[in-house]
Design an enzyme around this catalytic site. Structure first.
Site: not given
Length: 314
Positions: A115, A179
């Site tokens: 992804h 992140h």
């Protein structure tokens, strides 16, 4: 205008967890801007710098860079699972050119992309195979890492190949900014995790679903300030975006893996794909930012940004 750029964050949580309505609307508006930019540019070929999250690349053989001659999507998080439309002869020629510049890279005739690599194409075109695309893997999760300066030089070499091309080329860089999602680290992984990190190919549907559910559950807790992961760092994110906008790509060299881990999270290394893409565009000429969007979005566990850039008329 023969070269242009789209860099954007991705998140496997886009279709699994919604942020507040105003945040979601702002993200969709940013995607609309990106679509309009790319469709107006209408590239002949796309060079896609993307990471992998132990779906196609593993510790049994982990290159810092890999150019795909053929590739397919892994289908994780319901992402694209078909064959990519790779211009094989061009990919081969690009790889040889980059090696001739003194950069040691890997190639793959059977690349698998997840992804993190295909999401920008899904957002822009829907069908990932709708345009000729050369997939370029940049290791962004698995230590040891090459210096960011090496990523810059790699991107410059890719850009140099296309500088005088008669094709319109779009450079895509895919990666979140700050992140720290629950991706196992080899240094602290247990036996089962080490096995997955080393050779986790072809997981059972149950194993993949369990792995993905852990990320979704963590995002729910993170949005509620209950997750035991590092917080997002908007200040760091904006500083990185400022470097991207400046055109002074040598300033990327000051980023180090240890500092990035400490202040922006273990997955902030995905900005290496942005470094490569911006460096590729800079090798073609001076550029300017056409559009920039940024929001720290806990539901996506990501400092989330979208930028487009074009070459300046000189």
């Amino acid at each position: 205008m023969k070269q242009a750029l789209l860099c954007m964050s991705h998140s496997p949580l886009l279709h699994h967890l919604d942020p507040p309505a105003d945040v979601k609307a702002s993200v969709e508006a940013a995607f609309d801007q990106a679509r309009a930019f790319v469709h107006n540019f209408d590239p002949d070929v796309i060079v896609n710098f993307g990471p992998d999250h132990y779906n196609g690349f593993f510790y049994d053989l982990m290159p810092p860079f890999c150019i795909g001659y053929k590739a397919k999507g892994s289908g994780d998080y319901d992402s694209f699972a078909g064959e990519l439309n790779v211009p094989e002869a061009m990919a081969e020629d690009l790889a040889q050119f980059v090696m001739d510049q003194g950069l040691d890279i890997a190639i793959s005739r059977q690349m698998e992309v997840d992804h993190g690599a295909v999401q920008p194409m899904e957002i822009i075109y829907g069908d990932v195979a709708s345009k000729p695309l050369i997939p370029v893997f940049v290791n962004s999760v698995a230590r040891p890492f090459v210096k960011v300066a090496r990523v810059r030089k790699f991107g410059e070499a890719v850009g140099a190949y296309f500088k005088n091309s008669d094709k319109k080329v779009l450079f895509i860089g895919s990666g979140g900014l700050s992140h720290d999602p629950p991706v196992p680290q080899i240094a602290t992984a247990d036996e089962a995790q080490r096995k997955m990190l080393t050779d986790g190919r072809n997981p059972t549907p149950q194993a993949r679903a369990a792995r993905q559910q852990r990320v979704i559950d963590t995002a729910v807790k993170f949005a509620a300030d209950e997750a035991d992961i590092m917080d997002l760092n908007p200040e760091w994110d904006r500083g990185f975006l400022d470097v991207c906008a400046s055109g002074r790509i040598e300033d990327f060299d000051r980023y180090t893996a240890d500092d990035m881990d400490a202040v922006a999270g273990h997955s902030s290394h995905e900005v290496r794909n942005w470094v490569a893409a911006y460096s590729a565009l800079r090798a073609c000429g001076e550029y300017e930012i056409a559009y920039e969007f940024y929001r720290p979005i806990k539901e996506y566990i990501s400092g989330f940004a979208v930028t487009t850039a074009i070459l300046r008329d000189i």
